[in-house]
Design an enzyme around this catalytic site. Sequence first.
Site, PDB file in Angstrom:
ATOM      1  N   ARG A   1      72.183 -52.070  54.375  1.00  0.00           N
ATOM      2  CA  ARG A   1      72.002 -52.941  53.197  1.00  0.00           C
ATOM      3  C   ARG A   1      72.929 -54.155  53.300  1.00  0.00           C
ATOM      4  O   ARG A   1      73.716 -54.274  54.248  1.00  0.00           O
ATOM      5  CB  ARG A   1      72.302 -52.157  51.922  1.00  0.00           C
ATOM      6  CG  ARG A   1      73.777 -51.840  51.765  1.00  0.00           C
ATOM      7  CD  ARG A   1      74.060 -51.092  50.481  1.00  0.00           C
ATOM      8  NE  ARG A   1      75.469 -51.213  50.130  1.00  0.00           N
ATOM      9  CZ  ARG A   1      76.095 -50.460  49.244  1.00  0.00           C
ATOM     10  NH1 ARG A   1      75.436 -49.512  48.607  1.00  0.00           N
ATOM     11  NH2 ARG A   1      77.373 -50.646  48.968  1.00  0.00           N
TER      12      ARG A   1
ATOM     13  N   ASN B   1      80.703 -54.938  60.657  1.00  0.00           N
ATOM     14  CA  ASN B   1      80.389 -55.320  59.282  1.00  0.00           C
ATOM     15  C   ASN B   1      80.763 -54.243  58.263  1.00  0.00           C
ATOM     16  O   ASN B   1      81.020 -54.563  57.103  1.00  0.00           O
ATOM     17  CB  ASN B   1      78.885 -55.631  59.213  1.00  0.00           C
ATOM     18  CG  ASN B   1      78.381 -55.726  57.803  1.00  0.00           C
ATOM     19  OD1 ASN B   1      78.588 -56.742  57.137  1.00  0.00           O
ATOM     20  ND2 ASN B   1      77.732 -54.675  57.300  1.00  0.00           N
TER      21      ASN B   1
ATOM     22  N   TYR C   1      92.323 -53.804  50.015  1.00  0.00           N
ATOM     23  CA  TYR C   1      91.213 -54.426  50.764  1.00  0.00           C
ATOM     24  C   TYR C   1      91.708 -55.689  51.484  1.00  0.00           C
ATOM     25  O   TYR C   1      91.418 -55.904  52.670  1.00  0.00           O
ATOM     26  CB  TYR C   1      90.108 -54.772  49.765  1.00  0.00           C
ATOM     27  CG  TYR C   1      88.924 -55.532  50.311  1.00  0.00           C
ATOM     28  CD1 TYR C   1      87.875 -54.876  50.937  1.00  0.00           C
ATOM     29  CD2 TYR C   1      88.847 -56.921  50.163  1.00  0.00           C
ATOM     30  CE1 TYR C   1      86.778 -55.574  51.415  1.00  0.00           C
ATOM     31  CE2 TYR C   1      87.752 -57.627  50.629  1.00  0.00           C
ATOM     32  CZ  TYR C   1      86.720 -56.951  51.252  1.00  0.00           C
ATOM     33  OH  TYR C   1      85.637 -57.657  51.728  1.00  0.00           O
TER      34      TYR C   1
HETATM   35  P1  NAD Z   1      77.843 -53.520  51.049  1.00  0.00           P
HETATM   36  O1  NAD Z   1      78.666 -52.565  50.259  1.00  0.00           O
HETATM   37  O2  NAD Z   1      76.457 -53.790  50.611  1.00  0.00           O
HETATM   38  O3  NAD Z   1      77.803 -53.112  52.598  1.00  0.00           O
HETATM   39  C1  NAD Z   1      78.803 -52.390  53.242  1.00  0.00           C
HETATM   40  C2  NAD Z   1      78.123 -51.439  54.207  1.00  0.00           C
HETATM   41  O4  NAD Z   1      79.128 -50.705  54.938  1.00  0.00           O
HETATM   42  C3  NAD Z   1      77.265 -50.397  53.475  1.00  0.00           C
HETATM   43  O5  NAD Z   1      76.014 -50.300  54.117  1.00  0.00           O
HETATM   44  C4  NAD Z   1      78.059 -49.105  53.646  1.00  0.00           C
HETATM   45  O6  NAD Z   1      77.277 -47.939  53.646  1.00  0.00           O
HETATM   46  C5  NAD Z   1      78.703 -49.352  55.001  1.00  0.00           C
HETATM   47  N1  NAD Z   1      79.837 -48.454  55.229  1.00  0.00           N
HETATM   48  C6  NAD Z   1      80.827 -48.146  54.364  1.00  0.00           C
HETATM   49  N2  NAD Z   1      81.664 -47.251  54.921  1.00  0.00           N
HETATM   50  C7  NAD Z   1      81.189 -47.010  56.176  1.00  0.00           C
HETATM   51  C8  NAD Z   1      81.612 -46.186  57.225  1.00  0.00           C
HETATM   52  N3  NAD Z   1      82.699 -45.419  57.120  1.00  0.00           N
HETATM   53  N4  NAD Z   1      80.893 -46.188  58.388  1.00  0.00           N
HETATM   54  C9  NAD Z   1      79.775 -46.947  58.515  1.00  0.00           C
HETATM   55  N5  NAD Z   1      79.321 -47.743  57.536  1.00  0.00           N
HETATM   56  C10 NAD Z   1      80.022 -47.776  56.382  1.00  0.00           C
HETATM   57  O7  NAD Z   1      78.675 -54.864  51.044  1.00  0.00           O
HETATM   58  P2  NAD Z   1      78.523 -56.236  51.846  1.00  0.00           P
HETATM   59  O8  NAD Z   1      78.928 -57.282  50.911  1.00  0.00           O
HETATM   60  O9  NAD Z   1      77.227 -56.317  52.546  1.00  0.00           O
HETATM   61  O10 NAD Z   1      79.721 -56.065  52.913  1.00  0.00           O
HETATM   62  C11 NAD Z   1      79.580 -56.252  54.308  1.00  0.00           C
HETATM   63  C12 NAD Z   1      80.907 -56.704  54.888  1.00  0.00           C
HETATM   64  O11 NAD Z   1      81.219 -58.009  54.384  1.00  0.00           O
HETATM   65  C13 NAD Z   1      82.088 -55.810  54.491  1.00  0.00           C
HETATM   66  O12 NAD Z   1      82.970 -55.682  55.581  1.00  0.00           O
HETATM   67  C14 NAD Z   1      82.750 -56.592  53.382  1.00  0.00           C
HETATM   68  O13 NAD Z   1      84.113 -56.276  53.259  1.00  0.00           O
HETATM   69  C15 NAD Z   1      82.530 -58.008  53.868  1.00  0.00           C
HETATM   70  N6  NAD Z   1      82.645 -59.030  52.832  1.00  0.00           N
HETATM   71  C16 NAD Z   1      81.871 -58.983  51.718  1.00  0.00           C
HETATM   72  C17 NAD Z   1      82.018 -59.976  50.745  1.00  0.00           C
HETATM   73  C18 NAD Z   1      81.212 -59.981  49.473  1.00  0.00           C
HETATM   74  O14 NAD Z   1      81.522 -60.763  48.558  1.00  0.00           O
HETATM   75  N7  NAD Z   1      80.176 -59.157  49.344  1.00  0.00           N
HETATM   76  C19 NAD Z   1      82.953 -60.993  50.937  1.00  0.00           C
HETATM   77  C20 NAD Z   1      83.727 -61.008  52.094  1.00  0.00           C
HETATM   78  C21 NAD Z   1      83.551 -60.029  53.045  1.00  0.00           C
END
Ligand code: NAD
Length: 248
Positions: free
Chosen positions: A17, A93, A159
């Site tokens: 996702r 990711n 985080y």
């Molecule tokens: P999200 O929560 O939709 O996606 C995170 C994904 O990581 C999920 O599919 C989850 O199941 C998976 N995950 C969690 N723990 C795991 C594990 N132990 N092993 C394998 N998979 C695992 O959120 P997102 O926003 O799509 O986040 C993706 C990346 O982007 C993350 O690293 C997040 O920190 C980073 N990020 C997000 C934002 C934001 O505003 N959404 C901003 C900066 C960085």
Amino acid sequence: MNSSYDNKVVLVTGSSRGIGASTIEVFAKNKFNVVINYVNSESKALSLKEEVEAKYGVKALVVKADVSKEEEVKRLVDVTLSEFGHIDVLVNNAGIAIDTTLEDKTVDNFRKILDVNLIGTFLMCKYVGEVMMKQGYGSIVNISSTNGIDSYYAYSMDYDASKAGVISLTHNFANLYAPNIRVNSIAPGWVNTEMNKELGEDYINDECKHILLGRFAEPYEIAEFIYYIGVEATYVNDAIIKVDGGRC
Ligand code: NAD
């Protein structure tokens, strides 16, 4: 990069996702075979596989693995190699956030965040890096966050520390794996994904006032940049690039 254009492979952790799923979509659109890694959402991972295979004619492998567990990371890499024989691009990711007041922060939750975001990135860089070093080519994109650069929101200090660590890992692995493997990191600002689903409307509106573009990013806007850095930007290495719409 692997010379056979039609046989390129990307592995994206946590890709059932959000930004990860969009990244799978962008690479598949560009004719990469894709490895969709998930930890909980098997059905979402399987429907993404069906969708990209039907839409883009590529092959998608779905692998359950918790990136914080060394044995599961090794298995993820082994299964990928058995299926495809090589890995061109790795996108680290997978990530979690548990935002709370300082009073509610626990050592267990702090460790959980470090385990997934930092140790998970380390393990993937180590084991996929071994494969890429043997191949003599490859590209790694680590997803950090602007929170890992400017820590202004204390609710996510755990985080933020993990994402600062991801930047540090990026520099170390870029040095270690040079010159054949590029290792870069992108630092997104706010993105419209489930990670932010608990944010209230007032908070979002207030944050948007501090973004020059006046809005959160959509996942595909981050995914397209990941593709650019991972594949097309062949002279970009050891870089940490903010993708945050401009902060003011
Ligand atoms: P999200 O929560 O939709 O996606 C995170 C994904 O990581 C999920 O599919 C989850 O199941 C998976 N995950 C969690 N723990 C795991 C594990 N132990 N092993 C394998 N998979 C695992 O959120 P997102 O926003 O799509 O986040 C993706 C990346 O982007 C993350 O690293 C997040 O920190 C980073 N990020 C997000 C934002 C934001 O505003 N959404 C901003 C900066 C960085």
